[in-house]
Design a protein around this motif. Sequence first.
Motif, short mmCIF file in Angstrom:
data_model
loop_
_atom_site.label_atom_id
_atom_site.label_comp_id
_atom_site.label_asym_id
_atom_site.label_seq_id
_atom_site.Cartn_x
_atom_site.Cartn_y
_atom_site.Cartn_z
N VAL A 100 1.94 -16.16 47.11
CA VAL A 100 2.11 -15.52 46.06
C VAL A 100 2.94 -16.20 45.00
O VAL A 100 4.15 -16.47 45.44
N ALA A 101 2.79 -16.32 43.74
CA ALA A 101 3.45 -17.07 42.89
C ALA A 101 4.46 -15.99 42.18
O ALA A 101 4.25 -14.98 42.02
N CYS A 102 5.58 -16.54 41.56
CA CYS A 102 6.66 -15.94 40.91
C CYS A 102 5.82 -15.59 39.60
O CYS A 102 5.44 -16.54 38.80
N ASP A 103 5.93 -14.31 39.22
CA ASP A 103 5.20 -14.04 37.91
C ASP A 103 6.29 -14.31 36.67
O ASP A 103 5.63 -14.38 35.43
N VAL A 104 7.52 -14.53 36.97
CA VAL A 104 8.34 -14.73 35.78
C VAL A 104 8.39 -16.42 35.22
O VAL A 104 8.55 -16.86 34.58
N CYS A 105 8.32 -17.27 36.51
CA CYS A 105 8.45 -18.73 36.38
C CYS A 105 7.25 -19.03 35.41
O CYS A 105 5.96 -18.66 35.40
N THR A 106 7.49 -20.15 34.34
CA THR A 106 6.70 -20.92 33.80
C THR A 106 6.37 -22.31 34.38
O THR A 106 7.15 -22.78 34.92
N VAL A 107 5.34 -22.72 33.63
CA VAL A 107 4.81 -24.13 34.18
C VAL A 107 4.66 -24.15 35.70
O VAL A 107 3.68 -23.92 36.46
N ARG A 108 5.73 -24.62 36.49
CA ARG A 108 5.58 -24.82 38.06
C ARG A 108 6.13 -23.46 38.35
O ARG A 108 7.21 -23.29 38.44
N LYS A 109 5.41 -22.76 39.13
CA LYS A 109 5.62 -21.49 39.62
C LYS A 109 6.39 -21.64 41.16
O LYS A 109 5.56 -22.40 41.83
N LEU A 110 7.42 -21.06 41.33
CA LEU A 110 7.89 -20.99 42.69
C LEU A 110 7.33 -19.74 43.57
O LEU A 110 6.74 -18.92 42.94
N LYS A 111 7.45 -19.92 44.73
CA LYS A 111 6.99 -18.94 45.75
C LYS A 111 7.74 -17.81 45.33
O LYS A 111 8.79 -17.67 45.24
N ALA A 112 6.79 -16.57 45.34
CA ALA A 112 7.72 -15.36 45.28
C ALA A 112 8.26 -14.96 46.70
O ALA A 112 7.51 -15.18 47.63
N ILE A 113 9.10 -14.13 46.82
CA ILE A 113 9.91 -13.85 47.84
C ILE A 113 9.81 -12.21 48.18
O ILE A 113 10.07 -11.71 49.43
N LYS A 114 9.53 -11.55 46.96
CA LYS A 114 9.55 -9.98 46.97
C LYS A 114 8.77 -9.86 45.77
O LYS A 114 8.54 -10.56 44.93
N SER A 115 8.11 -8.76 46.18
CA SER A 115 7.04 -7.85 45.04
C SER A 115 7.88 -6.60 44.74
O SER A 115 8.28 -5.81 45.73
N CYS A 116 8.09 -6.04 43.31
CA CYS A 116 8.60 -4.92 43.10
C CYS A 116 7.45 -3.95 42.77
O CYS A 116 6.41 -4.09 41.97
N LEU A 117 7.45 -2.80 43.41
CA LEU A 117 6.51 -1.71 43.39
C LEU A 117 6.74 -0.89 41.91
O LEU A 117 5.76 -0.16 41.48
N VAL A 118 7.71 -1.31 41.52
CA VAL A 118 8.02 -0.25 40.29
C VAL A 118 7.77 -1.38 38.94
O VAL A 118 6.96 -0.76 38.16
N CYS A 119 8.10 -2.65 38.88
CA CYS A 119 7.81 -3.27 37.91
C CYS A 119 6.47 -3.95 38.15
O CYS A 119 5.76 -4.27 37.11
N LEU A 120 5.98 -3.78 39.21
CA LEU A 120 4.64 -4.48 39.70
C LEU A 120 4.61 -5.81 39.18
O LEU A 120 3.77 -6.64 38.62
N VAL A 121 5.95 -6.63 39.59
CA VAL A 121 5.69 -7.93 39.27
C VAL A 121 6.25 -8.65 40.64
O VAL A 121 7.37 -8.22 41.44
N SER A 122 6.05 -9.96 40.88
CA SER A 122 6.52 -10.66 42.01
C SER A 122 7.71 -11.65 41.70
O SER A 122 7.18 -12.34 40.54
N TYR A 123 8.71 -11.84 42.26
CA TYR A 123 9.62 -12.60 41.87
C TYR A 123 10.06 -13.69 42.99
O TYR A 123 10.14 -13.46 44.20
N CYS A 124 10.52 -14.85 42.56
CA CYS A 124 10.98 -16.10 43.30
C CYS A 124 12.40 -15.32 43.53
O CYS A 124 13.09 -14.68 42.79
N GLU A 125 13.27 -16.34 44.21
CA GLU A 125 14.53 -16.13 44.80
C GLU A 125 15.62 -15.98 43.45
O GLU A 125 16.31 -15.10 43.33
N LYS A 126 15.38 -16.92 42.43
CA LYS A 126 16.14 -16.97 41.36
C LYS A 126 16.07 -15.47 40.45
O LYS A 126 16.83 -15.08 40.07
N HIS A 127 14.80 -15.35 40.01
CA HIS A 127 14.33 -14.21 39.51
C HIS A 127 14.55 -12.89 39.88
O HIS A 127 14.57 -11.99 39.01
#
Length: 555
Positions: A100-127
């Motif tokens: 699952v890729a981070c939805d915020v990352c551009t170009v090279r996407k990092l692995k997502a470590i969590k998904s938010c059920l409110v934002c409906l977005v997956s995030y890497c550790e940084k974002h």
Amino acid sequence: MAQKGVQLNRESFSCSICLDLLKDPVAIPCGHSYCMKCIEDFWDEEDQKKIHSCPQCRKTFTPRPVLERNIMLATLVEQLKTTGLEAAPADPSYAGPEDVACDVCTVRKLKAIKSCLVCLVSYCEKHLQAHYHVTQLKKHQLVEPSKKLCENICSHHDEVMKMFCRTDQQGVCYVCAVDEHKGHDIVSAAAEWRKKQKELEMRLENIQQRIQGRERDVNLLQEEEEAINVSAEKTVEDSEKIFTELIRVIQGRSSEVKQLVRSQQETEVSRVKELQGKLEQEIAELKKEAAELKQLSNTEEHNQFLHSYPSVSELSESPYSSSINVRPLSYFKDVTAAVSELRDKLRDILRDTWTNISLRVTEVDVLLSEPEPKNRADFLKYSHDITLDPNTAHVNLLLSEGNKKVTLTQNINRSVVDHSERFTVKFQILSKESLMGRCYWEMKWGGNGGYVAVAYKDVDKQKDEFGYNDKSWALLCQENNNKFWHNSIGTPIPGREFSTVGVYLDHRAGTLSFYSVSETMTLLYKVQTTFTQPLHAGIRFYFQFGDTAEICKLK
């Protein structure tokens, strides 16, 4: 070291957008290289901004640079492909095709470590850090990375589905809850999740218990298998020794009989030859005397004849009988008859003993029993070929159809010979085959019916009637008089006459069932007991000359 250097060079020839080896490599004005299609697709998205940038260094270009294939770089990439070397290990922090890729990352996407059920977005550790520090974001529900976040959006109202309709068993949004699902059993998705989690925990616990139980069963079966194999090998070895000893005993007796016969043969032949020699000597003497008498009788001179006649002695009595009594070609027939009698007795003993041996063999315990048949097709899997034993038939019973059909006749069957197994009581007969394990057979009545039975072989043939002792079980099939009998106790069975009766025996389980056979199998009576000997199928006529009973041929 050399290998590591090749891997570094290979990474240098990879496109930072697709992460694969460069295809139609191009170099943009800042010096970075990309696949021609990758950078063109990237700049196509930036066309609206009228400014084009490098995905890596973010340097901008106006106007959009014209791309030309870098021939030297393309040649190096092709040479690198022909080496057959693996690409350098990918950076584990970047998302791969299955991640699952981070939805915020551009170009090279990092692995997502969590998904938010409110934002409906997956995030890497940084974002994801904002969800840990921003007060309002701290209240959002974070879950393990998921590719199915879009499934949480209502397709009708474009709202997050935070409710669950138990009536329709589906997720709904707030608008659905007051609209098309109005009046339904609506709860929060979290509440339903907790409920389902408890159900899953219970199911999982049950499954774990079943797994543990089945693992114990498997271990028991493995131990059982080992014990069976050990016991079988020991039994085979011991049985071979016993049979070898038995064969040795029989061979020894055979040699003794042979020696006795040969010895007696020699004695008798010697006696015959001695007597023959004496008789032949007597014959020679008689012939000599006969010749002398004949010579004397030929003498015609009277004085000489009368002078010689006194010398003729009286014919002496023979010391032997005037006739030899020769026994008609029997000689050692009595011995053969005695040996034949021994063979028959041994055969009977082996037959009776063999059924007990077979019973002991089939009594090996199993931990998991097979289910009982449910329909006629299931019963037919255990069909047993049964023939009636003429040696047990009452003298008023006439067998036919290959000893599968029996008729009650008024005339006594004069052709039968006396036999110790023959019934002299009632009109009864047993099967030739012994029944053990699982067996099924069917019997068809012709006439007024009678008893369908099973019995031990040693049932008393002179006084025991089927069903009226502890060695037989019998079902009386007669119109309006159907009863099950055992040990003189009768149990009425409702229904009219049953023309065809199916009998199912599970000797090991101790069950005996009688069925009325027609379009369906109707259970008439079932016995649960313990059988201590092999059983035989039995038939007993009620009393009506001309009635028949036939063992059905099952296909």
